[in-house]
Motif scaffolding. Structure first.
Motif, mmCIF file in Angstrom:
data_model
loop_
_atom_site.group_PDB
_atom_site.id
_atom_site.type_symbol
_atom_site.label_atom_id
_atom_site.label_comp_id
_atom_site.label_asym_id
_atom_site.label_seq_id
_atom_site.Cartn_x
_atom_site.Cartn_y
_atom_site.Cartn_z
ATOM 1 N N PHE A 63 -1.664 -68.221 -66.524
ATOM 2 C CA PHE A 63 -1.218 -69.607 -66.304
ATOM 3 C C PHE A 63 0.245 -69.829 -66.706
ATOM 4 O O PHE A 63 0.844 -70.861 -66.403
ATOM 5 C CB PHE A 63 -2.072 -70.592 -67.114
ATOM 6 C CG PHE A 63 -3.559 -70.496 -66.846
ATOM 7 C CD1 PHE A 63 -4.042 -70.148 -65.584
ATOM 8 C CD2 PHE A 63 -4.481 -70.760 -67.861
ATOM 9 C CE1 PHE A 63 -5.410 -70.066 -65.347
ATOM 10 C CE2 PHE A 63 -5.846 -70.678 -67.629
ATOM 11 C CZ PHE A 63 -6.317 -70.321 -66.372
ATOM 12 N N SER A 67 3.724 -71.930 -65.189
ATOM 13 C CA SER A 67 3.312 -72.812 -64.084
ATOM 14 C C SER A 67 4.184 -74.062 -64.003
ATOM 15 O O SER A 67 4.525 -74.653 -65.027
ATOM 16 C CB SER A 67 1.863 -73.266 -64.286
ATOM 17 O OG SER A 67 0.976 -72.190 -64.122
ATOM 18 N N ALA A 77 1.255 -76.084 -59.969
ATOM 19 C CA ALA A 77 0.284 -75.097 -60.449
ATOM 20 C C ALA A 77 -0.514 -75.638 -61.632
ATOM 21 O O ALA A 77 -1.729 -75.468 -61.724
ATOM 22 C CB ALA A 77 1.015 -73.819 -60.835
ATOM 23 N N THR A 78 0.193 -76.329 -62.543
ATOM 24 C CA THR A 78 -0.458 -76.849 -63.748
ATOM 25 C C THR A 78 -1.572 -77.837 -63.402
ATOM 26 O O THR A 78 -2.687 -77.753 -63.927
ATOM 27 C CB THR A 78 0.579 -77.549 -64.662
ATOM 28 O OG1 THR A 78 1.567 -76.587 -65.025
ATOM 29 C CG2 THR A 78 -0.059 -78.113 -65.908
ATOM 30 N N ILE A 127 -4.642 -76.177 -62.226
ATOM 31 C CA ILE A 127 -5.422 -75.512 -63.287
ATOM 32 C C ILE A 127 -6.160 -76.551 -64.138
ATOM 33 O O ILE A 127 -7.345 -76.404 -64.424
ATOM 34 C CB ILE A 127 -4.487 -74.652 -64.180
ATOM 35 C CG1 ILE A 127 -3.825 -73.558 -63.335
ATOM 36 C CG2 ILE A 127 -5.255 -74.039 -65.332
ATOM 37 C CD1 ILE A 127 -2.579 -72.949 -63.979
ATOM 38 N N ILE A 130 -8.665 -72.826 -57.977
ATOM 39 C CA ILE A 130 -7.843 -71.747 -58.536
ATOM 40 C C ILE A 130 -7.604 -70.660 -57.486
ATOM 41 O O ILE A 130 -8.528 -70.040 -56.978
ATOM 42 C CB ILE A 130 -8.525 -71.139 -59.788
ATOM 43 C CG1 ILE A 130 -8.676 -72.200 -60.875
ATOM 44 C CG2 ILE A 130 -7.730 -69.936 -60.314
ATOM 45 C CD1 ILE A 130 -7.416 -72.651 -61.543
ATOM 46 N N ILE A 187 -0.791 -70.050 -58.869
ATOM 47 C CA ILE A 187 -0.703 -70.420 -60.296
ATOM 48 C C ILE A 187 0.292 -69.513 -60.997
ATOM 49 O O ILE A 187 0.691 -68.486 -60.470
ATOM 50 C CB ILE A 187 -2.077 -70.346 -61.009
ATOM 51 C CG1 ILE A 187 -2.646 -68.922 -60.929
ATOM 52 C CG2 ILE A 187 -3.036 -71.385 -60.488
ATOM 53 C CD1 ILE A 187 -3.802 -68.680 -61.877
ATOM 54 N N SER A 243 4.344 -70.707 -58.592
ATOM 55 C CA SER A 243 4.901 -72.058 -58.648
ATOM 56 C C SER A 243 6.024 -72.225 -57.628
ATOM 57 O O SER A 243 6.968 -71.428 -57.620
ATOM 58 C CB SER A 243 5.455 -72.334 -60.047
ATOM 59 O OG SER A 243 4.401 -72.352 -60.973
#
Lengths: 380, 266
Positions: B89, B92, B96-97, B100, B216, B221, B226
């Motif tokens: 992760f 990110s 992306a964050t 997640i 996901i 991610i 990103s």
């Protein structure tokens, strides 16, 4: 001693609370009026400061002695008097019942104190019985199901606000000294109980202190804590812990005064440079910082010994109280010296720290009494 | 009946802001704090908990040290904390964050009467994107800039504060709300809260735990996945302080005219 994350988190809480809530306006008001601030009392109660080391079963948080000294230290760093607000219910205002009370008495008396709903004060000192606490002359005579109490206690911190008074009384005058003394929890609202005028003190303003007078006060028998005639050890045991509180208070006060001195010495310019750049000042600050750190280690060590119920705890608590209280007077005096004339003016925090420091070597056992305690241990 | 609060550990930008050569923040050299707006979201959640009995769960995506921040939130009264953490992760961006965190919240389970609260924006990136993106990814309605939150049955009504006024918006749960500092004053931790926080377990949702969630996708991610490239990081200039004139009489209008005239606006 290196504090773990739990202790550091508690320190953060105490510091945040003190720095945000103990405002200049509140501290000025305490100094000007000398009155107890009930709003602050309620706020402190809300966050659990009155029962830090009181067991959960009696309404506290169930913390240990380090959880507690950190609070007193951080609060005193900003306001020594407000640290007393939170200190008393954790210490003198619950200790004797915790050590000697029955389960029923602990629930009945300690829970409301830990939650800030009621206030309890500790009354040992009398006009003729200060350091010689065994010279108690307040009497309690059993009459049926009640004790009849007569006498006078003096310098009782918090007496004007108290609901209950932990009163050490002579129940057997035929026994000499500290023998024949018992402990009664006296309801301050009973007929015959009265408080004297507020003492006009040098410092610790905003926490009224007064005499408590008992005239034929009829106290129910079930308010006797521990065994009859065996109350004095409860006072001594409580004062052991109390001394730890005063040592933490002294430590915090010194830290607060020191920080003010550092700040001022960096701002104040004389002879074309900041006074911190003069060796006379910087060496003073170096010595202050060293002594504060030494006191801190001693105070935390004493708290650790209390945590494990060490037989050395009593001696080291007295050492911590002796060292930290003397140290805080020296540090506060030097902080004023560094401030020069400004340090003598009320506007500056060090003036207040200096006056508040003076009681630290006196209450809950003078420095001389601490030396007697320490000497008795080392000469055993 | 749950409230999910998303929180972020951020560098304390009230001090000196350190920027690395590549334009990203030098986080290691700065003190970390809980993002201030997120604390307002936590307070709003705890206030709703006090009034209606919600269970409050804090979600944070970040490295191991963020655990300490989560303990502080438990000490304020949050019931549970989840740390979303994994090497995969790292790096990110907001896109992306949010993917997640949305997957993590969905894995925990969003029910009909649940609310997700987030701070308006984090003080390190100032994007204000993660909250709304979480809502989008979970298919939930969202209200941003909450300055007041009330609840009536399944309906949440929010006073949405904007620069030039406010809007009152009602929405049914489950929903997502972002909070601003005017909403409340965050409470302190409590003594027993701290002591209990260190006895609680903090759940860790790592890549293994989340990898099979439909949101996901390994290619979207982390740093590589990103889409954002940082061109430059800088501290935005301070905005001037607003001024409020009170009263509806002639004196107030005269005062206003006077101020405007002095500034050569009229």
């Amino acid at each position: 001693m290196i504090l773990n994350q739990k202790y550091e988190t508690l320190r953060k809480l105490y510091r945040q609370f003190a720095e945000t809530e103990f405002t200049k306006e509140i501290m000025d008001e305490l100094m000007d009026t000398g009155e107890y601030n009930w709003d602050m009392h309620k706020k402190m109660a809300k966050y659990g400061f009155f029962g830090v080391k009181t067991p959960k079963a009696y309404g506290g948080a169930g913390g240990d002695y380090i959880d507690y000294v950190l609070m007193v230290e951080e609060f005193a760093r900003v306001s020594p008097v407000l640290s007393l607000y939170a200190n008393t219910p954790n210490s003198l205002g619950s200790g004797p019942i915790l050590y000697g009370g029955t389960e029923e008495q602990k629930k009945r008396f300690i829970t409301p104190v830990a939650q800030g709903k009621e206030m309890m004060v500790f009354a040992l000192t009398e006009p003729g019985a200060g350091s010689d606490a065994g010279g108690t002359t307040t009497t309690a005579i059993l009459d049926g199901d009640e004790y009849v109490v007569n006498g006078r206690k003096c310098f009782i911190s918090g007496a004007p606000m108290a609901d209950w008074c932990l009163t050490f009384v002579k129940t057997d005058p035929s026994q000499k000294g500290s023998r024949g003394i018992s402990l009664l929890v006296v309801d301050m609202h009973l007929p015959g109980v009265s408080v004297g005028a507020h003492e006009n003190k040098m410092g610790i303003m905003g926490y009224p202190t007064s005499d408590v007078v008992f005239e034929d006060v009829r106290v129910p028998k079930d308010c006797l804590i521990g065994k009859v005639d065996k109350g004095f050890p409860l006072a001594m045991q409580t004062l052991d812990g109390g001394r730890l509180g005063v040592s933490a208070q002294s430590l915090g006060l010194a830290q607060g005064a020191f920080e003010e001195a550092v700040k001022y010495s960096k701002e104040r310019k004389q002879f074309g440079r900041r006074i911190a750049d003069f060796q006379a000042i910087s060496f003073m600050l170096a010595e202050m910082a060293t002594k504060i750190e030494a006191a801190r280690q001693l105070v935390y060590h004493a708290a650790e010994l209390k945590n494990i119920n060490s037989p050395d705890a009593s001696k080291v608590c007295s050492m911590a109280k002796l060292f930290a209280s003397e140290m805080c007077n020296e540090v506060a005096a030097r902080a004023v010296q560094i401030h020069g004339g400004y340090g003598y003016i009320r506007e500056y925090k060090v003036e207040n720290f200096y006056r508040d420091a003076r009681i630290m070597t006196i209450y809950e056992g003078t420095s001389e009494v601490q030396k007697m305690v320490i000497a008795s241990h080392v000469l055993k | 009946m749950k409230i999910f609060v998303t929180v972020k550990q951020v560098p304390d930008t009230s001090g000196k802001v350190a920027v690395k050569d590549d334009g990203t923040l030098d986080r290691a050299s700065m003190q970390t704090i809980t993002n201030p707006d997120d604390l307002n979201a936590v307070e709003a959640a705890l206030d709703l908990k006090d009034k209606y009995g919600y269970k409050v769960i804090a979600f944070c995506m970040g490295p191991g040290p963020a655990m300490q921040m989560l303990r502080e939130l438990l000490a304020m009264g949050v019931d549970e904390a989840v740390l979303v953490s994994g090497r995969e992760f790292g790096g990110s961006d907001t896109y992306a964050t949010s993917q997640i965190i949305a997957a993590a919240i969905d894995t925990y389970g969003v029910e009909d009467d649940d609310i997700i609260l987030a701070g308006r924006q984090a003080i390190d990136g100032d994007t204000a994107q993660v909250g709304p993106q979480i809502a989008e990814k979970l298919g939930l309605p969202q209200i941003t800039y909450a300055g007041e939150i009330t609840k009536d049955g399944k309906t949440i009504t929010v006073k949405r504060i904007l620069e030039d006024g406010y809007m009152m918006i009602s929405v049914d749960t489950p929903c997502m709300v972002t909070c601003i500092k005017e909403l409340n004053t965050p409470r302190y931790m409590s003594v027993s809260g701290v002591l209990e926080a260190f006895e609680k377990d903090i759940a860790i949702f790592d890549y293994e735990k989340l990898k099979d969630h439909p949101l996901i996708d390994a290619t979207t991610i982390g740093l590589k996945g990103s889409p954002t490239n940082i061109y430059k990081s800088f501290t935005p200039p301070q905005k001037g302080v607003g001024m409020m004139l009170k009263g509806d009489g002639k004196d107030t209008t005269n005062e206003l005219a006077d101020i405007l005239a002095k500034k050569h606006i009229i």
